[in-house]
Design a protein around this motif. Structure first.
Motif, PDB file in Angstrom:
ATOM      1  N   LYS A 143     -11.012   3.042   0.518  1.00 18.94           N
ATOM      2  CA  LYS A 143     -10.569   3.031  -0.811  1.00 18.94           C
ATOM      3  C   LYS A 143      -9.306   3.746  -0.988  1.00 18.94           C
ATOM      4  O   LYS A 143      -9.385   4.950  -0.485  1.00 18.94           O
ATOM      5  CB  LYS A 143     -11.803   3.443  -1.675  1.00 18.94           C
ATOM      6  CG  LYS A 143     -11.316   2.989  -3.304  1.00 18.94           C
ATOM      7  CD  LYS A 143     -12.547   3.269  -4.145  1.00 18.94           C
ATOM      8  CE  LYS A 143     -13.994   2.444  -3.922  1.00 18.94           C
ATOM      9  NZ  LYS A 143     -13.374   1.005  -4.425  1.00 18.94           N
ATOM     10  N   GLY A 144      -8.285   3.187  -1.793  1.00 17.46           N
ATOM     11  CA  GLY A 144      -7.132   4.011  -2.150  1.00 17.46           C
ATOM     12  C   GLY A 144      -7.073   4.825  -3.230  1.00 17.46           C
ATOM     13  O   GLY A 144      -8.123   4.492  -4.156  1.00 17.46           O
ATOM     14  N   GLU A 145      -6.173   5.834  -3.511  1.00 16.47           N
ATOM     15  CA  GLU A 145      -6.457   6.476  -4.798  1.00 16.47           C
ATOM     16  C   GLU A 145      -6.098   5.569  -6.083  1.00 16.47           C
ATOM     17  O   GLU A 145      -6.605   5.943  -7.202  1.00 16.47           O
ATOM     18  CB  GLU A 145      -5.045   7.411  -4.886  1.00 16.47           C
ATOM     19  CG  GLU A 145      -5.327   8.635  -3.781  1.00 16.47           C
ATOM     20  CD  GLU A 145      -4.260   9.516  -3.620  1.00 16.47           C
ATOM     21  OE1 GLU A 145      -3.247   9.440  -4.391  1.00 16.47           O
ATOM     22  OE2 GLU A 145      -4.174  10.428  -2.953  1.00 16.47           O
ATOM     23  N   ASP A 146      -5.610   4.246  -6.107  1.00 18.92           N
ATOM     24  CA  ASP A 146      -5.628   3.505  -7.104  1.00 18.92           C
ATOM     25  C   ASP A 146      -6.711   2.760  -7.447  1.00 18.92           C
ATOM     26  O   ASP A 146      -6.975   1.975  -8.328  1.00 18.92           O
ATOM     27  CB  ASP A 146      -4.391   2.496  -6.795  1.00 18.92           C
ATOM     28  CG  ASP A 146      -4.631   1.425  -5.369  1.00 18.92           C
ATOM     29  OD1 ASP A 146      -5.600   1.915  -4.809  1.00 18.92           O
ATOM     30  OD2 ASP A 146      -3.656   0.934  -5.170  1.00 18.92           O
TER      31      ASP A 146
ATOM     32  N   PRO B 142       0.814  -1.183  -0.022  1.00 18.16           N
ATOM     33  CA  PRO B 142      -0.125   0.001   0.027  1.00 18.16           C
ATOM     34  C   PRO B 142       0.877   1.188  -0.073  1.00 18.16           C
ATOM     35  O   PRO B 142       2.210   1.358   0.548  1.00 18.16           O
ATOM     36  CB  PRO B 142      -0.801  -0.039   1.458  1.00 18.16           C
ATOM     37  CG  PRO B 142      -0.644  -1.611   1.539  1.00 18.16           C
ATOM     38  CD  PRO B 142       0.590  -2.127   1.182  1.00 18.16           C
TER      39      PRO B 142
ATOM     40  N   LYS C  97      -2.605  11.612   4.599  1.00 17.25           N
ATOM     41  CA  LYS C  97      -3.968  10.726   4.429  1.00 17.25           C
ATOM     42  C   LYS C  97      -4.142   9.634   5.672  1.00 17.25           C
ATOM     43  O   LYS C  97      -5.154   9.686   6.191  1.00 17.25           O
ATOM     44  CB  LYS C  97      -3.844   9.854   2.988  1.00 17.25           C
ATOM     45  CG  LYS C  97      -5.225   9.162   2.654  1.00 17.25           C
ATOM     46  CD  LYS C  97      -6.256   9.912   2.785  1.00 17.25           C
ATOM     47  CE  LYS C  97      -7.681   9.014   2.355  1.00 17.25           C
ATOM     48  NZ  LYS C  97      -8.853  10.237   2.063  1.00 17.25           N
TER      49      LYS C  97
ATOM     50  N   TYR D 118      -8.643  -1.188   0.570  1.00 19.79           N
ATOM     51  CA  TYR D 118      -7.432  -1.320   1.592  1.00 19.79           C
ATOM     52  C   TYR D 118      -8.146  -1.620   3.120  1.00 19.79           C
ATOM     53  O   TYR D 118      -9.086  -1.127   3.448  1.00 19.79           O
ATOM     54  CB  TYR D 118      -6.411  -0.333   1.727  1.00 19.79           C
ATOM     55  CG  TYR D 118      -5.635  -0.652   0.387  1.00 19.79           C
ATOM     56  CD1 TYR D 118      -4.492  -1.117   0.460  1.00 19.79           C
ATOM     57  CD2 TYR D 118      -6.116   0.463  -0.800  1.00 19.79           C
ATOM     58  CE1 TYR D 118      -3.828  -1.091  -0.915  1.00 19.79           C
ATOM     59  CE2 TYR D 118      -5.098   0.383  -1.698  1.00 19.79           C
ATOM     60  CZ  TYR D 118      -4.132  -0.420  -1.787  1.00 19.79           C
ATOM     61  OH  TYR D 118      -3.390  -0.153  -2.732  1.00 19.79           O
TER      62      TYR D 118
ATOM     63  N   PHE E  63      -0.121   4.628   1.040  1.00 18.00           N
ATOM     64  CA  PHE E  63      -1.105   5.829   1.466  1.00 18.00           C
ATOM     65  C   PHE E  63       0.082   6.832   2.116  1.00 18.00           C
ATOM     66  O   PHE E  63       1.069   6.499   2.755  1.00 18.00           O
ATOM     67  CB  PHE E  63      -1.697   5.441   2.762  1.00 18.00           C
ATOM     68  CG  PHE E  63      -3.126   4.641   2.029  1.00 18.00           C
ATOM     69  CD1 PHE E  63      -4.319   5.443   2.142  1.00 18.00           C
ATOM     70  CD2 PHE E  63      -3.022   3.470   1.819  1.00 18.00           C
ATOM     71  CE1 PHE E  63      -5.486   4.811   1.574  1.00 18.00           C
ATOM     72  CE2 PHE E  63      -4.237   2.555   1.558  1.00 18.00           C
ATOM     73  CZ  PHE E  63      -5.394   3.335   1.376  1.00 18.00           C
TER      74      PHE E  63
END
Length: 780
Positions: free
Chosen positions: A100-103, A9, A15, A107, A11
């Motif tokens: 939810k991640g930027e990708d 991950p 964030k 997660y 992050f």
């Protein structure tokens, strides 16, 4: 998915701080922590609390994370004596939250209480008391978790020892040949010998990653460090319980002066709390080796996907160092140590050396010799190492039969796999026979392209004589003085080493001896550029003698480098001149490559190639199957067809599918591991260092050889060259006592014979030379 190639991950710190405040209700400061595949942070708050934030990679399932949390809660509710972090619920009441991640991936976040204390890796030294405490800790953890169950722990992960064969392909990422060979050795041992026993042992949910970086140590009031607790349950899984202890000792042994003693302390502590079975103890050595194999394979694999993650290399160098040590250690010896610390009976089920000697005298012919004044009982081999019944390790520098190494995994697997399917004879069609014949003849120069398969070098030479005598209709054969070619009646007839020795019947009238082309003791020395041609004159004279008796020559047979003759390298042009004379006389030229073939000489695959000749018949044996009884005769189509005169040649076992599988595997290993080149490099180093010893020690009269086929001739006086046979015998026994196996040879029994498995390393060579040097200094 067993192998996970997903990225960690990513992050941002900002964030993460926002997520903590939003979901857990407090402002925090965070600091990154090392992690294998997750994103972990040390979290501190404005109310003096500390936590660990764990962000799992996308492929990590909610079920497995829930199993980890539930295991932590289970330990807490059971009032477990030791400590582990407990999960913290979010404001919404969940101990796992999804972000939810930027990708675009989802997660899972978990917040756990932080355990105060020092990591075990930072505690020095690891005292026996601390290691025993570690064992008690591991046993307490396993004993408590045996009553815990969760479906999320029933999963397939690469760090589970029982799953190692599912990731064995990762060994291909290891580019170093020797390292990959060690991995494959332990993997094969696991698959064929360990796994069938492992599946009979008890299973439970275990932590599966007890290591120095997961264990917390605190100093109690006594001032002595004690195990306090453990964190990082990320590899929690349901597997065989003994794997927990195997993992713990695999890390404990790293960087220890006496790794097996250190492991013994841990095992002792474990056994006191959660008693081990004898089977479990028997498995520990190999299971700990397998954990190290998994570690180095996974580190190498993950570096391909995460090259900047330094955490991947934390233990890898130390793991390799220990694996090198373990391949050279007797598992039986280590197991006996482990049994001892657990209080099990150490009595051996096997016969003692004295009992075997007594039985040999009663049931075995006295014609069978035994090596060394005090015979050794060898119980196991691994590559270039042999182990006796007392656990002593020997560097094997004499057994050229195990050409690519004792129990080489590729050969062991090939034999085992074919043997479980079919083993029959050449009267039935089978792929292995023709595949092997094609591969083997491809290594030979034209027109040597037809095979006969037999079971031993003696059978091969016997058949070669039969072919020659069938084709020529004659028996007259030229041999070298002191030659040896096998044990059959026909071979004894062409072996002065036997027929002229004790119990021999003398030379048959159709056998003609010629001078040994010995440039150390012979008429023509190393300084004579024409020595080869001059020694070849002896063969011409023998041919003339045959003609004078109104007879004709059948064959000339000669080892391409003389073995029992004293490890003698033929002088330049010798075979070229001899073969020309033999063929002019209508004879057949036979090259005996039983001892020196298959790349041993280093510069060429076959030793006869060093003489720039092509024989009519080549005989192969000893190393061809790496110890499996297989041998071959290679000849031309013309000769093979002429031999097919109506009388069938059939060999019950020659060319069977299992033997051919062994032979194919040996060729594969020679090629893939570049052992011919290795023999040249290591052999040249060994020759160079031995020649340095010759300058230092007058007892060494000559050092000679090609590749890893070397002789050291010992003398009492350099002028008279009186052989030092007694001294040679003393030296090989002293070398044996020092853990290196060599032997003597030559008609005068004064030549030290060095012909190790081809995996013999430069370090092994240095050890051999240093040991020999020390012994010679001691003797003189």
């Amino acid at each position: 998915m067993l192998l996970d190639s997903s990225q960690k991950p990513q992050f941002s710190y900002k964030k993460i701080v926002e997520i903590i405040e939003e979901h857990y209700g407090f402002k925090a400061k965070i600091a990154p922590l090392d992690s294998y595949m997750d994103q972990n942070f040390h979290v501190t708050t404005n109310f003096d609390k500390e936590f660990i934030l764990k962000i799992a990679r996308p492929s990590e399932s909610w079920n497995s994370l829930d199993a980890q949390n539930k295991a932590l809660e289970f330990l807490y509710k059971r009032n477990w004596f030791y400590h582990s972090p407990t999960p913290i619920q979010s404001k919404s009441g969940f101990d796992i939250i999804q972000i939810k991640g930027e990708d675009g991936h989802d997660y899972h976040f978990r917040l756990l209480r932080f355990l105060q204390g020092k990591l075990l890796v930072d505690v020095e030294p690891h005292s026996p008391k601390l290691l025993v405490d570690l064992g008690k800790f591991a046993a307490s953890l396993d004993k408590t978790l045996k009553d815990f169950s969760h479906h999320g722990a029933h999963r397939q992960i690469p760090w589970d020892i029982k799953n190692v064969m599912q990731i064995q392909k990762l060994a291909g990422y290891i580019t170093d040949v020797e390292r990959r060979r060690i991995l494959e050795y332990f993997l094969t041992q696991f698959e064929l010998a360990i796994l069938p026993k492992l599946i009979q042992t008890k299973s439970s949910i275990i932590h599966n990653d007890i290591n120095d970086y997961n264990i917390i140590v605190r100093d109690p009031n006594t001032g002595l460090p004690r195990i306090y607790g453990i964190f990082d349950f990320g590899d929690l899984t349901y597997t065989h319980t003994i794997c927990e202890l195997a993992i713990a000792i695999s890390y404990v042994m790293l960087e220890k002066e006496n790794p097996y003693q250190a492991a013994g302390y841990v095992i002792s502590g474990y056994h006191q709390i959660y008693p081990l079975s004898e089977t479990e103890i028997e498995l520990l050595f190999h299971l700990s080796a397998i954990r190290l194999c998994i570690s180095v394979m996974m580190s190498t694999y993950r570096r391909k996907h995460d090259p900047n993650n330094a955490y991947l290399n934390v233990t890898e160098p130390l793991a390799w160092k220990l694996l090198y040590q373990m391949i050279a250690t007797s598992p039986e010896y280590v197991t006996s140590l482990f049994r001892q610390v657990c209080g099990f009976d150490l009595s051996k089920k096997r016969l003692s050396s004295n009992e075997i000697m007594a039985s040999r005298e009663k049931y075995i012919s006295k014609s069978f010799s035994i090596s060394y004044e005090n015979p050794i009982k060898i119980t196991r081999g691994a590559m270039q190492y042999l182990f006796d019944d007392h656990g002593k390790t020997y560097i094997d520098a004499v057994n050229n039969v195990s050409h690519v190494g004792h129990c080489h995994p590729a050969v062991v697997k090939a034999i085992n796999e074919q043997n479980t399917v079919l083993n029959t004879n050449t009267r039935y069609l089978h792929d292995n026979l023709v595949r092997y014949a094609e591969r083997l003849t491809a290594t030979m120069p034209d027109p040597l392209n037809v095979c006969f398969f037999v079971c031993s070098g003696s059978e091969a030479n016997d058949l070669a004589l039969r072919i020659a005598r069938t084709l020529t209709g004659r028996k007259e054969t030229i041999v070298l003085e002191g030659a040896y070619h096998g044990t059959s009646i026909a071979n004894i007839e062409i072996s002065p080493y036997k027929y002229a020795g004790n119990g021999g019947a003398g030379r048959a009238e159709y056998i003609y001896e010629v001078l040994v082309p010995d440039t150390y003791r012979g008429r023509y020395g190393k300084d004579d550029a024409d020595a080869g041609t001059k020694y070849a004159e002896s063969v011409k004279q023998a041919i003339d003698k045959i003609y004078q008796q109104n007879k004709k020559l059948s064959a000339f047979i000669c080892e391409s480098v003389l073995g029992c003759g004293g490890q003698i390298v033929l002088p330049e042009k010798y075979l070229r001149e001899v073969y020309a004379s033999v063929r002019n006389a209508g004879g057949i030229c036979i090259a005996d490559e039983v001892q020196v073939g298959f790349g041993r000489v280093g510069s060429h695959m076959w030793a006869f190639e060093t003489q720039n000749v092509i024989p009519d018949i080549v005989t192969l044996g000893k190393p061809i199957g790496n110890g499996h009884p297989v041998a071959a005769v290679i000849t031309t189509r013309e000769i093979a067809d002429a031999f097919a005169n109506g009388m069938e040649y059939f060999n019950t076992f020659g060319g069977n599918p299992v033997s051919c599988a062994a032979g194919l595997a040996v060729l594969d290993v020679i090629e893939k591991e570049n052992l011919q080149k290795h023999a040249l490099k290591t052999g040249n180093q060994l020759l160079k260092d031995l020649k340095k010893l010759m300058k230092k020690h007058p007892i060494i009269g000559d050092v000679r050889g090609l590749g890893l086929f070397i002789g050291v001739e010992l003398i009492k006086d350099r002028k008279s060259k009186e052989p030092a046979a007694d001294e040679a015998s003393q030296i090989i026994n002293k070398m044996k006592d020092a853990g290196i196996l060599i032997s003597t040879d030559g008609p005068l029994h004064n030549v030290l014979k060095i012909k190790p498995p081809m995996v013999f390393t430069s370090d092994n060579a240095k050890t051999l030379v240093e040991t020999l040097d020390n012994i010679l200094v001691e003797m003189h």
